[in-house]
Design a protein around this motif. Structure first.
Motif, PDB file in Angstrom:
ATOM      1  N   GLN A 324      39.769  28.535  43.189  1.00 29.69           N
ATOM      2  CA  GLN A 324      39.096  29.563  42.381  1.00 29.69           C
ATOM      3  C   GLN A 324      38.703  30.734  43.283  1.00 29.69           C
ATOM      4  O   GLN A 324      37.938  30.545  44.232  1.00 29.69           O
ATOM      5  CB  GLN A 324      37.839  28.969  41.729  1.00 29.69           C
ATOM      6  CG  GLN A 324      36.941  29.977  41.038  1.00 29.69           C
ATOM      7  CD  GLN A 324      37.611  30.646  39.840  1.00 29.69           C
ATOM      8  OE1 GLN A 324      38.278  29.979  39.059  1.00 29.69           O
ATOM      9  NE2 GLN A 324      37.435  31.947  39.708  1.00 29.69           N
ATOM     10  N   PRO A 325      39.204  31.944  43.030  1.00 33.15           N
ATOM     11  CA  PRO A 325      38.757  33.083  43.837  1.00 33.15           C
ATOM     12  C   PRO A 325      37.283  33.403  43.575  1.00 33.15           C
ATOM     13  O   PRO A 325      36.863  33.460  42.416  1.00 33.15           O
ATOM     14  CB  PRO A 325      39.634  34.251  43.335  1.00 33.15           C
ATOM     15  CG  PRO A 325      40.669  33.647  42.457  1.00 33.15           C
ATOM     16  CD  PRO A 325      40.151  32.328  41.983  1.00 33.15           C
ATOM     17  N   ILE A 326      36.516  33.573  44.649  1.00 29.28           N
ATOM     18  CA  ILE A 326      35.116  34.041  44.513  1.00 29.28           C
ATOM     19  C   ILE A 326      34.878  35.147  45.558  1.00 29.28           C
ATOM     20  O   ILE A 326      34.103  34.978  46.510  1.00 29.28           O
ATOM     21  CB  ILE A 326      34.087  32.891  44.623  1.00 29.28           C
ATOM     22  CG1 ILE A 326      34.320  32.004  45.859  1.00 29.28           C
ATOM     23  CG2 ILE A 326      34.091  32.024  43.383  1.00 29.28           C
ATOM     24  CD1 ILE A 326      33.152  31.030  46.116  1.00 29.28           C
ATOM     25  N   PRO A 327      35.556  36.305  45.355  1.00 32.24           N
ATOM     26  CA  PRO A 327      35.489  37.353  46.368  1.00 32.24           C
ATOM     27  C   PRO A 327      34.090  37.926  46.585  1.00 32.24           C
ATOM     28  O   PRO A 327      33.747  38.308  47.707  1.00 32.24           O
ATOM     29  CB  PRO A 327      36.455  38.415  45.826  1.00 32.24           C
ATOM     30  CG  PRO A 327      36.604  38.122  44.367  1.00 32.24           C
ATOM     31  CD  PRO A 327      36.434  36.651  44.233  1.00 32.24           C
ATOM     32  N   MET A 328      33.285  38.001  45.534  1.00 32.31           N
ATOM     33  CA  MET A 328      31.919  38.529  45.696  1.00 32.31           C
ATOM     34  C   MET A 328      31.102  37.618  46.605  1.00 32.31           C
ATOM     35  O   MET A 328      30.386  38.078  47.510  1.00 32.31           O
ATOM     36  CB  MET A 328      31.204  38.619  44.335  1.00 32.31           C
ATOM     37  CG  MET A 328      31.878  39.513  43.345  1.00 32.31           C
ATOM     38  SD  MET A 328      32.008  41.167  44.017  1.00 32.31           S
ATOM     39  CE  MET A 328      32.538  42.046  42.598  1.00 32.31           C
ATOM     40  N   ALA A 329      31.201  36.320  46.348  1.00 27.60           N
ATOM     41  CA  ALA A 329      30.447  35.362  47.159  1.00 27.60           C
ATOM     42  C   ALA A 329      30.954  35.364  48.597  1.00 27.60           C
ATOM     43  O   ALA A 329      30.159  35.228  49.542  1.00 27.60           O
ATOM     44  CB  ALA A 329      30.558  33.966  46.558  1.00 27.60           C
ATOM     45  N   ALA A 330      32.259  35.539  48.774  1.00 26.53           N
ATOM     46  CA  ALA A 330      32.825  35.570  50.131  1.00 26.53           C
ATOM     47  C   ALA A 330      32.280  36.769  50.904  1.00 26.53           C
ATOM     48  O   ALA A 330      31.921  36.656  52.084  1.00 26.53           O
ATOM     49  CB  ALA A 330      34.348  35.620  50.063  1.00 26.53           C
ATOM     50  N   ALA A 331      32.185  37.912  50.214  1.00 23.49           N
ATOM     51  CA  ALA A 331      31.640  39.113  50.867  1.00 23.49           C
ATOM     52  C   ALA A 331      30.158  38.913  51.181  1.00 23.49           C
ATOM     53  O   ALA A 331      29.679  39.267  52.273  1.00 23.49           O
ATOM     54  CB  ALA A 331      31.839  40.329  49.966  1.00 23.49           C
ATOM     55  N   ALA A 332      29.444  38.341  50.227  1.00 22.67           N
ATOM     56  CA  ALA A 332      28.010  38.095  50.455  1.00 22.67           C
ATOM     57  C   ALA A 332      27.825  37.155  51.646  1.00 22.67           C
ATOM     58  O   ALA A 332      26.933  37.352  52.483  1.00 22.67           O
ATOM     59  CB  ALA A 332      27.366  37.504  49.202  1.00 22.67           C
ATOM     60  N   ASN A 333      28.670  36.158  51.731  1.00 20.73           N
ATOM     61  CA  ASN A 333      28.567  35.194  52.834  1.00 20.73           C
ATOM     62  C   ASN A 333      28.662  35.902  54.187  1.00 20.73           C
ATOM     63  O   ASN A 333      27.931  35.582  55.121  1.00 20.73           O
ATOM     64  CB  ASN A 333      29.668  34.137  52.702  1.00 20.73           C
ATOM     65  CG  ASN A 333      29.554  33.053  53.756  1.00 20.73           C
ATOM     66  OD1 ASN A 333      28.463  32.530  53.995  1.00 20.73           O
ATOM     67  ND2 ASN A 333      30.654  32.723  54.396  1.00 20.73           N
ATOM     68  N   GLU A 334      29.579  36.872  54.271  1.00 21.38           N
ATOM     69  CA  GLU A 334      29.720  37.618  55.536  1.00 21.38           C
ATOM     70  C   GLU A 334      28.429  38.346  55.889  1.00 21.38           C
ATOM     71  O   GLU A 334      28.033  38.438  57.050  1.00 21.38           O
ATOM     72  CB  GLU A 334      30.880  38.623  55.432  1.00 21.38           C
ATOM     73  CG  GLU A 334      32.256  37.968  55.352  1.00 21.38           C
ATOM     74  CD  GLU A 334      32.526  37.023  56.516  1.00 21.38           C
ATOM     75  OE1 GLU A 334      32.237  37.380  57.670  1.00 21.38           O
ATOM     76  OE2 GLU A 334      32.995  35.905  56.256  1.00 21.38           O
ATOM     77  N   LEU A 335      27.765  38.875  54.854  1.00 24.65           N
ATOM     78  CA  LEU A 335      26.517  39.599  55.080  1.00 24.65           C
ATOM     79  C   LEU A 335      25.416  38.670  55.604  1.00 24.65           C
ATOM     80  O   LEU A 335      24.673  39.011  56.533  1.00 24.65           O
ATOM     81  CB  LEU A 335      26.093  40.242  53.758  1.00 24.65           C
ATOM     82  CG  LEU A 335      25.331  41.551  53.809  1.00 24.65           C
ATOM     83  CD1 LEU A 335      26.058  42.588  54.650  1.00 24.65           C
ATOM     84  CD2 LEU A 335      25.123  42.069  52.382  1.00 24.65           C
ATOM     85  N   TYR A 336      25.331  37.467  54.998  1.00 24.95           N
ATOM     86  CA  TYR A 336      24.319  36.501  55.456  1.00 24.95           C
ATOM     87  C   TYR A 336      24.646  36.029  56.869  1.00 24.95           C
ATOM     88  O   TYR A 336      23.744  35.814  57.692  1.00 24.95           O
ATOM     89  CB  TYR A 336      24.225  35.311  54.491  1.00 24.95           C
ATOM     90  CG  TYR A 336      23.526  35.675  53.195  1.00 24.95           C
ATOM     91  CD1 TYR A 336      22.135  35.625  53.084  1.00 24.95           C
ATOM     92  CD2 TYR A 336      24.245  36.091  52.077  1.00 24.95           C
ATOM     93  CE1 TYR A 336      21.483  35.971  51.907  1.00 24.95           C
ATOM     94  CE2 TYR A 336      23.621  36.444  50.904  1.00 24.95           C
ATOM     95  CZ  TYR A 336      22.237  36.381  50.817  1.00 24.95           C
ATOM     96  OH  TYR A 336      21.601  36.740  49.658  1.00 24.95           O
ATOM     97  N   LYS A 337      25.945  35.886  57.181  1.00 22.78           N
ATOM     98  CA  LYS A 337      26.322  35.501  58.553  1.00 22.78           C
ATOM     99  C   LYS A 337      25.872  36.580  59.540  1.00 22.78           C
ATOM    100  O   LYS A 337      25.351  36.279  60.620  1.00 22.78           O
ATOM    101  CB  LYS A 337      27.847  35.281  58.645  1.00 22.78           C
ATOM    102  CG  LYS A 337      28.285  33.937  58.099  1.00 22.78           C
ATOM    103  CD  LYS A 337      29.772  33.849  57.811  1.00 22.78           C
ATOM    104  CE  LYS A 337      30.682  34.085  58.970  1.00 22.78           C
ATOM    105  NZ  LYS A 337      32.107  34.034  58.573  1.00 22.78           N
ATOM    106  N   ALA A 338      26.076  37.838  59.150  1.00 22.37           N
ATOM    107  CA  ALA A 338      25.649  38.944  60.024  1.00 22.37           C
ATOM    108  C   ALA A 338      24.131  38.914  60.209  1.00 22.37           C
ATOM    109  O   ALA A 338      23.620  39.078  61.330  1.00 22.37           O
ATOM    110  CB  ALA A 338      26.101  40.282  59.434  1.00 22.37           C
ATOM    111  N   ALA A 339      23.408  38.673  59.124  1.00 14.33           N
ATOM    112  CA  ALA A 339      21.937  38.614  59.224  1.00 14.33           C
ATOM    113  C   ALA A 339      21.514  37.475  60.145  1.00 14.33           C
ATOM    114  O   ALA A 339      20.579  37.621  60.948  1.00 14.33           O
ATOM    115  CB  ALA A 339      21.329  38.438  57.834  1.00 14.33           C
ATOM    116  N   LYS A 340      22.203  36.351  60.054  1.00 12.39           N
ATOM    117  CA  LYS A 340      21.900  35.225  60.950  1.00 12.39           C
ATOM    118  C   LYS A 340      22.113  35.622  62.408  1.00 12.39           C
ATOM    119  O   LYS A 340      21.285  35.343  63.268  1.00 12.39           O
ATOM    120  CB  LYS A 340      22.821  34.040  60.622  1.00 12.39           C
ATOM    121  CG  LYS A 340      22.242  33.059  59.619  1.00 12.39           C
ATOM    122  CD  LYS A 340      23.236  31.980  59.233  1.00 12.39           C
ATOM    123  CE  LYS A 340      23.569  31.019  60.335  1.00 12.39           C
ATOM    124  NZ  LYS A 340      24.445  29.913  59.869  1.00 12.39           N
ATOM    125  N   SER A 341      23.238  36.293  62.650  1.00 15.55           N
ATOM    126  CA  SER A 341      23.557  36.636  64.042  1.00 15.55           C
ATOM    127  C   SER A 341      22.586  37.677  64.592  1.00 15.55           C
ATOM    128  O   SER A 341      22.489  37.850  65.806  1.00 15.55           O
ATOM    129  CB  SER A 341      25.012  37.109  64.162  1.00 15.55           C
ATOM    130  OG  SER A 341      25.143  38.376  63.580  1.00 15.55           O
TER     131      SER A 341
END
Ligand SMILES: NC(=O)C1=CN([C@@H]2O[C@H](COP(=O)(O)OP(=O)(O)OC[C@H]3O[C@@H](n4cnc5c(N)ncnc54)[C@H](OP(=O)(O)O)[C@@H]3O)[C@@H](O)[C@H]2O)C=CC1
Ligand SMILES: O=CCCC(=O)O
Length: 360
Positions: A324-341
């Motif tokens: 199932q494509p979930i492109p919005m969630a994938a983009a959001a995930n990158e943002l949370y990863k950046a915030a973590k880093s």
């Protein structure tokens, strides 16, 4: 009676017992699985009994009864973080016999002062209790505490139950379930919607799946800690529901963050944006609650950002499993990863807005 016996069996045609109008729509239109929500009757135990009675799956727990909407057994609680502490506290305040364990022992002190017993390991808690709850950070810790050296499995056996309320993926939950059930005990996954304040107020939403008789037995305990509960059938369905909900939440917060920053950049007052949003079709308690402090750059932790990123990662895995494509969630995930880093792991997940600021 027949319709209720099918409670634990997946079916495409199960009637809804009691539910919100949204749940009716989903059940009749989309849901291939049983979809039940029991109403909450906190102030009227006899109504609670009436609501549960039709689900007459006999309890296999030896020392615990749920008669009259109460639970007379011993309750274990493993994991006393932001969520586990107020959940266990509410059980103690309601008069339950509670035994606690936490990796960092000092976090047990508050509960011991309120009347909880303490055991030195998850195995010791499980062996001294009828039902043991676990509220752990992530899949690894949930498995370690259930199945590791001195894990709860070592203290489980026939007549006992294990309720995992941590947010994990379905595969992890199934693996824990198998280990628990090999001992002859029962298993229920029951991740929660609702954060620190709902946990303190006994207003959580339980998304349960697994042994229906354990669900019935612990219903009075779930009613103490929560405002509603859904029974979703096979182990994995509760985890999946929780991950879908948190996937939506993570994307909503990321999108809201973009709006706050954009409004400010074009000369608008982001506080006014928060007010405008609160009055329209996209209003959400989360925006009203967290928006004002986000504008001030403050992120008091209710739901740690690292856990939100964990849930997006697990939701991506869930989506991958069914292509199932979930492109919005994938983009959001990158943002949370950046915030973590950038060091925001332990701040509230609303700190994701920091990952969008130009100087990061
Ligand atoms: N906070 C929230 O708003 C919500 C959180 N959740 C979910 O609930 C779960 C708990 O969240 P929350 O209470 O906020 O998290 P916290 O980070 O506050 O607490 C995590 C708990 O897990 C324990 N833990 C972590 N790693 C290990 C390990 N390796 N071995 C043993 N114990 C470990 C911690 O022990 P120690 O104290 O020793 O570190 C602590 O008791 C997570 O799955 C989260 O996604 C669900 C709904 C809302
Ligand atoms: O898993 C965390 C959920 C937080 C919430 O539902 O407010």
């Amino acid at each position: 009676m027949g319709r209720f016996l099918s409670l634990s069996k997946p079916s495409t045609k199960l009637p809804l017992y009691a539910c919100s109008s949204m749940a009716v729509a989903l059940t009749s239109t989309f849901s291939p699985r049983p979809f039940f929500q029991f109403p909450r009757f906190k102030r009227n135990p006899s109504s609670l009994l009436n609501s549960i009675a039709p689900f007459s799956v006999s309890s296999q727990l030896s020392n615990a009864t749920a008669e009259g909407g109460s639970f007379s057994g011993r309750v274990g609680f493993l994991g006393l973080g932001i969520m586990g502490t107020p959940m266990a506290l509410n059980l103690i305040k309601a008069g339950c016999d509670v035994t606690v364990w936490n990796r960092t022992k000092s976090k047990c002190d508050q509960l011991i002062n309120q009347g909880a017993k303490y055991q030195a390991s998850p195995a010791d808690v499980a062996s001294s209790c009828d039902v043991t709850f676990a509220m752990l950070a992530d899949p690894q810790s949930a498995v370690d505490i259930a199945c590791g050296v001195n894990g709860a499995v070592k203290g489980m056996g026939p007549g006992k139950g294990y309720v995992d309320v941590s947010t994990v993926d379905g595969a992890t939950s199934k693996s824990i379930s198998e280990s628990i059930k090999e001992t002859g005990a029962l298993f229920l996954e029951a991740p929660v919607s609702g954060s620190k304040k709902p946990a303190e107020d006994g207003q959580l939403i339980f998304l349960t799946a697994g042994d229906a008789s354990l669900y019935e037995t612990v219903a009075p305990l779930l009613n103490i800690m929560g405002k509603s509960k859904f029974y979703l059938g096979e182990v994995g369905n509760g985890a999946a529901m929780k991950l879908v909900v948190n996937m939506i939440m993570g994307s909503m917060m990321a999108s809201f963050s973009e709006g706050l920053l954009l409004s400010e950049k074009v000369g608008l007052d982001p506080n006014v944006l928060v007010e405008v949003v609160s009055q329209g079709a996209i209003s959400a308690p989360m925006f009203s609650l967290k928006g004002p402090s986000m504008v001030q750059g403050k992120y008091p932790t209710a739901f740690p950002l690292k856990h939100q990123q964990k849930d997006l990662r697990l939701a991506l895995g869930l989506a991958e499993s069914v292509s199932q494509p979930i492109p919005m969630a994938a983009a959001a995930n990158e943002l949370y990863k950046a915030a973590k880093s950038h060091g925001f792991s332990d701040q509230d997940f609303s700190a994701v807005v920091e990952a969008l600021k130009a100087n990061l």
